[in-house]
Design a protein around this motif. Structure first.
Motif, PDB file in Angstrom:
ATOM      1  N   PRO A 214       0.824  -1.198   0.000  1.00 46.32           N
ATOM      2  CA  PRO A 214       0.000   0.000   0.000  1.00 46.32           C
ATOM      3  C   PRO A 214       0.865   1.259   0.000  1.00 46.32           C
ATOM      4  O   PRO A 214       2.027   1.226   0.421  1.00 46.32           O
ATOM      5  N   GLY A 215       0.294   2.348  -0.488  1.00 42.45           N
ATOM      6  CA  GLY A 215       1.030   3.606  -0.589  1.00 42.45           C
ATOM      7  C   GLY A 215       1.710   4.001   0.710  1.00 42.45           C
ATOM      8  O   GLY A 215       2.864   4.435   0.710  1.00 42.45           O
ATOM      9  N   VAL A 216       1.015   3.833   1.839  1.00 44.17           N
ATOM     10  CA  VAL A 216       1.623   4.231   3.114  1.00 44.17           C
ATOM     11  C   VAL A 216       2.859   3.402   3.410  1.00 44.17           C
ATOM     12  O   VAL A 216       3.850   3.906   3.963  1.00 44.17           O
TER      13      VAL A 216
ATOM     14  N   ILE B  77       4.857   1.847   1.148  1.00 43.70           N
ATOM     15  CA  ILE B  77       5.923   2.279   0.228  1.00 43.70           C
ATOM     16  C   ILE B  77       6.554   3.555   0.768  1.00 43.70           C
ATOM     17  O   ILE B  77       7.781   3.701   0.791  1.00 43.70           O
ATOM     18  N   ALA B  78       5.701   4.468   1.222  1.00 44.16           N
ATOM     19  CA  ALA B  78       6.210   5.741   1.721  1.00 44.16           C
ATOM     20  C   ALA B  78       7.121   5.520   2.913  1.00 44.16           C
ATOM     21  O   ALA B  78       8.222   6.070   2.984  1.00 44.16           O
ATOM     22  N   LEU B  79       6.686   4.675   3.832  1.00 47.20           N
ATOM     23  CA  LEU B  79       7.486   4.407   5.026  1.00 47.20           C
ATOM     24  C   LEU B  79       8.854   3.839   4.652  1.00 47.20           C
ATOM     25  O   LEU B  79       9.892   4.306   5.127  1.00 47.20           O
ATOM     26  N   SER B  80       8.854   2.857   3.758  1.00 44.43           N
ATOM     27  CA  SER B  80      10.137   2.243   3.422  1.00 44.43           C
ATOM     28  C   SER B  80      11.019   3.217   2.659  1.00 44.43           C
ATOM     29  O   SER B  80      12.233   3.248   2.862  1.00 44.43           O
ATOM     30  N   LEU B  81      10.411   4.039   1.798  1.00 39.05           N
ATOM     31  CA  LEU B  81      11.232   5.000   1.060  1.00 39.05           C
ATOM     32  C   LEU B  81      11.797   6.074   1.998  1.00 39.05           C
ATOM     33  O   LEU B  81      12.917   6.544   1.801  1.00 39.05           O
ATOM     34  N   LEU B  82      11.016   6.443   3.016  1.00 36.62           N
ATOM     35  CA  LEU B  82      11.533   7.417   3.992  1.00 36.62           C
ATOM     36  C   LEU B  82      12.832   6.911   4.600  1.00 36.62           C
ATOM     37  O   LEU B  82      13.829   7.623   4.672  1.00 36.62           O
ATOM     38  N   TYR B  83      12.808   5.658   5.009  1.00 40.63           N
ATOM     39  CA  TYR B  83      14.012   5.053   5.575  1.00 40.63           C
ATOM     40  C   TYR B  83      15.138   4.986   4.568  1.00 40.63           C
ATOM     41  O   TYR B  83      16.260   5.424   4.803  1.00 40.63           O
ATOM     42  N   ILE B  84      14.811   4.346   3.434  1.00 39.81           N
ATOM     43  CA  ILE B  84      15.867   4.010   2.473  1.00 39.81           C
ATOM     44  C   ILE B  84      16.519   5.266   1.931  1.00 39.81           C
ATOM     45  O   ILE B  84      17.756   5.363   1.854  1.00 39.81           O
TER      46      ILE B  84
ATOM     47  N   PRO C 114      10.792  15.935  -5.291  1.00 39.95           N
ATOM     48  CA  PRO C 114       9.610  15.259  -5.864  1.00 39.95           C
ATOM     49  C   PRO C 114       9.951  13.898  -6.467  1.00 39.95           C
ATOM     50  O   PRO C 114       9.069  13.072  -6.678  1.00 39.95           O
ATOM     51  N   LEU C 115      11.246  13.654  -6.727  1.00 39.91           N
ATOM     52  CA  LEU C 115      11.614  12.380  -7.347  1.00 39.91           C
ATOM     53  C   LEU C 115      11.290  11.193  -6.457  1.00 39.91           C
ATOM     54  O   LEU C 115      11.020  10.087  -6.945  1.00 39.91           O
ATOM     55  N   VAL C 116      11.305  11.415  -5.124  1.00 44.63           N
ATOM     56  CA  VAL C 116      10.933  10.318  -4.220  1.00 44.63           C
ATOM     57  C   VAL C 116       9.481   9.934  -4.453  1.00 44.63           C
ATOM     58  O   VAL C 116       9.127   8.758  -4.414  1.00 44.63           O
ATOM     59  N   VAL C 117       8.640  10.953  -4.680  1.00 46.93           N
ATOM     60  CA  VAL C 117       7.228  10.689  -4.965  1.00 46.93           C
ATOM     61  C   VAL C 117       7.109   9.847  -6.230  1.00 46.93           C
ATOM     62  O   VAL C 117       6.388   8.847  -6.271  1.00 46.93           O
ATOM     63  N   VAL C 118       7.860  10.259  -7.259  1.00 48.59           N
ATOM     64  CA  VAL C 118       7.825   9.513  -8.528  1.00 48.59           C
ATOM     65  C   VAL C 118       8.284   8.074  -8.307  1.00 48.59           C
ATOM     66  O   VAL C 118       7.671   7.123  -8.815  1.00 48.59           O
TER      67      VAL C 118
ATOM     68  N   LEU D 195      -2.759   8.952  -3.408  1.00 50.44           N
ATOM     69  CA  LEU D 195      -2.807   9.977  -2.361  1.00 50.44           C
ATOM     70  C   LEU D 195      -1.821   9.769  -1.205  1.00 50.44           C
ATOM     71  O   LEU D 195      -0.975  10.645  -0.969  1.00 50.44           O
ATOM     72  N   PRO D 196      -1.877   8.636  -0.462  1.00 47.13           N
ATOM     73  CA  PRO D 196      -1.113   8.583   0.786  1.00 47.13           C
ATOM     74  C   PRO D 196       0.400   8.719   0.603  1.00 47.13           C
ATOM     75  O   PRO D 196       1.032   9.478   1.359  1.00 47.13           O
ATOM     76  N   ALA D 197       0.990   8.040  -0.380  1.00 47.96           N
ATOM     77  CA  ALA D 197       2.437   8.137  -0.559  1.00 47.96           C
ATOM     78  C   ALA D 197       2.824   9.568  -0.932  1.00 47.96           C
ATOM     79  O   ALA D 197       3.846  10.091  -0.472  1.00 47.96           O
ATOM     80  N   THR D 198       1.975  10.204  -1.743  1.00 45.23           N
ATOM     81  CA  THR D 198       2.259  11.588  -2.126  1.00 45.23           C
ATOM     82  C   THR D 198       2.230  12.494  -0.896  1.00 45.23           C
ATOM     83  O   THR D 198       3.119  13.333  -0.714  1.00 45.23           O
ATOM     84  N   LEU D 199       1.227  12.300  -0.057  1.00 41.63           N
ATOM     85  CA  LEU D 199       1.120  13.126   1.147  1.00 41.63           C
ATOM     86  C   LEU D 199       2.344  12.951   2.042  1.00 41.63           C
ATOM     87  O   LEU D 199       2.862  13.928   2.603  1.00 41.63           O
ATOM     88  N   LEU D 200       2.805  11.736   2.174  1.00 43.08           N
ATOM     89  CA  LEU D 200       3.878  11.453   3.126  1.00 43.08           C
ATOM     90  C   LEU D 200       5.248  11.825   2.581  1.00 43.08           C
ATOM     91  O   LEU D 200       6.137  12.187   3.341  1.00 43.08           O
TER      92      LEU D 200
END
Lengths: 366, 544
Positions: B393-395, B397-404, B416-420, B488-493
């Motif tokens: 789920p987007g949330v 993906i967002a969490l793991s990308l925040l870490y990584i 913005p590339l992280v969002v992409v 929505l959620p990954a973009t927001l985070l």
């Protein structure tokens, strides 16, 4: 010079480990058409793909125009072999027009020359008016001819056909193979032609190679293959043969049909099989006979009878349509060949003492 | 002559060309698997106290809520989707081709936009409909609650049934009439034929569609957050934004991904089966079945669904957008120039989703080609690994990308590339499936024909393979574009401060209670999403 030579070529399938072709050896002279024929899975298509370079042989050597293209650590990819190929389902590029399809192999030519060759190739197959069409707007026969023009256009040293007519309707198939053979002969093209249809092979090939389980069972002129099969499989595959069990005796072979006075040179009491075509057997109504009429088929000019011998074996025989014999009638059957019959022992032909003279059978080269 | 041949020394034919392809495919699969592996590791290495806390208090509730919602939405959208497909494909309903289009279009509306509209229309105090009723009739609405389980189920159902609808409509159409005729000849009644012949024939495609819907519902954030029904995604979101408890978020994510993985594995078992059931040459459509006395109820049902899922949302968005635009001040604040203006939001949505679509399409090529042209256990595994995005789920993906990104790629941080990147990782499965289907349709003999005509691998790829696969690859990319626009959620985070997309803007305004101000951004988003959608529907020959 030989256009194509295969020496001891073998290939196993990587996945299953089963042998696709085994020890295939033959040569092909310039302007000759060789038909590879056999059951599906017999190795003929694999042989064709090995020649094209779409597969690499495990062992053996392939040369085209005297140039080593596969074997001895060499592998020339298909795009550098100077071969043309006509595929089973034609494999026309659906996103290109007829013109662009035919021009596809001419990318190294100058534009003006390219145009000339394309139009000439299309004229050859009679499709110059359809140059701007896309393949989906063509009939099956037209697609077939585009595939031929496309393969011919780069003037390859060797043309390969992989069951090219199998996707056509029966009547179209007969018509196309006549046209294609005429074109190939007028160009003196050197051709390897794969088919599973023995009639087509007999028609197309100057010579035939019959494949059995990845090996060439027999190679030779159509008449030779048809009249002097070297293996039981060839006699069976090339059609129309019944096999009658027999046992050798001093005077010839003893069978349920009587004595065949044909010496074999085998020790007495050896079990053999005799290949019989319908015109090798005759019969008469005879209440004391050696079998009965099992079935009768109307074949227009004559009747074909399926006869059951008292031994349980079946043979076929012809009778003129003027006489109608009832199913179930008891008959006497006998050999009526007028020439030596093919006799097989363990699947291989038994050489008769007086070798069959085939020369009267083979007409001058077509 | 031998020298000439020796120059072409190559031991194993075309096999040699496959090594670079396989390496590229492996790289893509590694990239696709990274978030899953990372979340798994983080969840397992979270301290025992975090697990303990969650197990005691929340985990079971979240499991219950998530599974309940997923099951309810999957079931109801399946019933509605199959029913509608039968009506528009097999019955004598009027205006079938118009309904086919209208029933597919809600795919352009993100469910959370639907939830915003729903809330603005229905909320007990201040909602448009309660107000109207009060003014017109003088009655106060009974205290019915648009929030919670039933609200979320309703909204998610009316915006996810089109997946099932499109799948089963295609299956109904592909079904050869002779199958049904054979059943009838062998003495089955029409009803028996439907239950024992037609439905089983639909089952493989339908099962896969239902499982994908289930994964979608599990990943949904906006709707459940807005309608205050707590599931895993909203709980993770709160942990990440409100409490900054990354450890708890990782534990929750691990549990959610485990749940989703079970469903994805089931889906992967059905994937690839029965895809080559081509329409035979003798195919003809089955005869339309007369509805008889059910004609009016059936028509009412179809019109009802179109009204709820398309007409009301679009009308509401158009009306509110007009109202907003007519208010000079609000309009000026929305359409101000600069990075906080409407044009900037539009542009941000366009380029981020567009770039994600292009990247996902490019990444999908080696995986799809390797699996089709050199099929093996290994390439099949790569293909499956590339599907894990469905279970992330987007949330998450967002969490793991925040870490990584924080740890290993800090140059990407707060760009913005992280969002992409999140869009690509989440939606890669769609493009991989599109490309794989496209390559699978190209007969190998076409490439072989190009080789025998003197073209090398590169020329063959550029002149034959790619042009032929392009429509399918493009369809996959269009789907990635569509879903990335709606994300929505990954973009927001993950978005850097000031990077607002249309989705983000609509969400923030609605979250602050300015439902009408949210309308122009939401409307623009829906219109934008309609572009790739119409392309996809046309490709599926749903619209001429």
């Amino acid at each position: 010079m030989n256009r194509l030579e295969l020496r001891n070529v073998s290939k196993k399938y990587a996945r299953s480990g089963s042998t696709a072709v085994q020890g295939v050896t033959f040569t092909l002279a310039e302007g000759e058409i060789l038909a590879l024929v056999g059951r599906s899975g017999g190795g003929k298509t694999t042989t064709l793909r090995l020649i094209a370079g779409l597969e690499a042989p495990d062992t053996g050597v392939i040369t085209i125009d005297g140039r080593l293209v596969a074997g001895e650590g060499v592998f020339v990819p298909p795009e550098r072999r100077n071969v043309g190929m006509v595929f089973q389902e034609h494999a026309l590029f659906p996103h290109l027009t007829v013109y662009e399809n035919v021009a596809f192999g001419l990318h190294k030519q100058q534009k003006s020359i390219r145009e000339e060759i394309v139009m000439e190739s299309l004229r050859l197959v009679g499709l110059q008016t359809l140059a701007m069409r896309y393949p989906h707007a063509l009939s099956g026969g037209e697609r077939q001819r585009v595939a031929l023009a496309r393969a011919l256009a780069p003037r390859p040293a060797l043309l390969l056909f992989d069951e090219p007519f199998s996707s056509l309707d029966a009547d179209m198939r007969v018509q196309m193979r006549q046209q294609v053979r005429d074109i190939l002969k007028s160009l003196k093209a050197t051709v390897v032609f794969v088919t599973h249809d023995q009639e087509e092979a007999l028609f197309m090939g100057d010579r035939l190679a019959v494949f059995q389980d990845g090996e060439i069972a027999q190679i030779g002129a159509p008449e030779e293959i048809f009249h002097a099969p070297q293996r039981r499989f060839v006699a069976e595959f090339m059609g129309g043969s019944d096999f009658l069990a027999g046992k050798t005796v001093l005077e010839g072979i003893q069978t349920a049909l009587g004595l065949l006075p044909q010496p074999t040179g085998l020790p007495p009491a050896t079990l053999v099989e005799i290949a019989l075509r319908a015109d090798d057997v005759a019969f008469t109504l005879d209440s004391q006979g050696n079998g009965v009429i099992a079935e009768r088929f109307f074949r227009g000019a004559f009747y074909l009878y399926r006869l059951k011998l008292d031994s349980g074996e079946f043979v076929h025989a012809l009778q003129p349509h003027t006489e109608l014999l009832p199913v179930g009638a008891r008959v006497h059957m006998y050999f009526n060949a007028g020439h030596p019959l093919s006799v097989f022992h363990n699947g291989s032909v038994v050489q008769v003492n007086s070798p069959i003279n085939l020369h009267h059978l083979i007409p001058a080269k077509r | 002559m031998h020298l000439d041949a020796l120059a072409n020394l190559k031991p194993k034919g075309r096999e040699t060309h496959r090594l670079p392809l396989l390496s590229l495919a492996t790289l893509v699969a590694l990239l696709a698997a990274t978030p899953l592996v990372y979340i798994g590791l983080r969840a397992l290495s979270a301290d025992a106290a975090a697990w303990q806390r969650l197990l005691q208090a929340r985990l079971w509730l979240l499991f219950r809520n998530t599974i309940l919602l997923t099951a309810a939405v999957t079931a109801s959208s399946s019933i509605i989707g199959v029913g509608l497909a039968w009506l528009t494909e097999r019955s004598n309903l009027p205006a079938k081709s118009a309904f086919r289009l209208l029933l597919a279009l809600p795919l352009a509306i993100p469910a959370y936009i639907g939830a915003i509209i729903h809330l603005n229309l229905m909320r007990p105090r201040g909602g448009v409909i309660p107000k109207l009723l009060e003014n017109a009739l003088g009655i106060t609405m009974p205290a019915w609650n648009p929030l919670g389980f039933w609200g979320a189920t309703f909204i998610l159902t009316i915006f996810t049934y089109p997946y099932i609808y499109l799948l089963s409509a295609a299956a109904f159409r592909a079904l050869n009439a002779t199958i049904e005729e054979a059943a009838r000849v062998f003495g089955r009644t029409p009803k028996q034929t439907f239950w024992f012949v037609v439905l089983p024939a639909l089952r493989p495609g339908l099962t896969a569609g239902m499982l994908l819907v289930a994964l979608d519902v599990m990943a949904e954030y906006g709707t459940v957050a807005l309608l205050r029904y707590e599931t895993f995604t909203s709980a993770i979101f709160v942990q990440l934004t409100g409490r900054y408890d990354h450890s708890a978020a990782a534990v929750l994510s691990g549990a959610l991904v485990a749940l989703a993985s079970v469903i994805l594995l089931a889906e992967l078992r059905t994937y690839g089966k029965g895809r080559f059931t081509q329409v035979e040459s003798q195919w003809r459509p089955a005869r339309a079945i007369a509805l008889g006395k059910w004609h009016a109820p059936a028509l009412g049902f179809v019109i009802g669904v179109v009204t709820a899922s398309l007409l009301i949302p679009v009308t509401a968005l158009v009306v509110w957008s007009m109202q907003t635009l007519l208010e000079v001040e609000t309009s000026a604040s929305i359409f101000r120039p600069g990075v906080q203006g409407f044009a900037a939001h539009l542009w941000n949505s366009l380029w981020s989703a567009g770039l994600a679509a292009i990247l996902a399409a490019v990444f999908s090529l080696p995986v799809a080609m390797a699996s089709i042209r050199s099929p093996s256990r290994f390439t099949r595994l790569l293909l499956r690994i590339c599907q894990v995005g469905y279970a992330l789920p987007g949330v998450v993906i967002a969490l793991s990308l925040l870490y990584i990104v924080n740890r290993y790629a800090s140059f990407l941080y707060a760009t913005p590339l992280v969002v992409v990147l999140a869009y690509v990782l989440r939606h890669l499965p769609q493009s991989v499936r599109g490309s794989e289907a496209a390559f699978a349709q190209i007969a190998p003999s076409l490439e072989e024909a190009a080789y025998t005509l003197g073209r090398n691998s590169r020329q063959t790829f550029l002149r034959v393979t790619l042009p032929l696969a392009f429509p399918g690859v493009l369809a996959g990319a269009a789907l990635v574009f569509l879903t990335s626009l709606k994300e929505l959620p990954a973009t927001l985070l993950l978005r850097p401060a000031g990077f607002d997309t249309l989705a983000v803007r609509a969400w923030i305004w609605a979250g602050d209670g300015f439902y009408q101000q949210a309308a122009p951004a939401a409307l623009a988003l829906v219109i934008l999403a309609g572009i790739p959608l119409s392309f996809l529907l046309r490709k599926e020959e749903l619209i001429p």
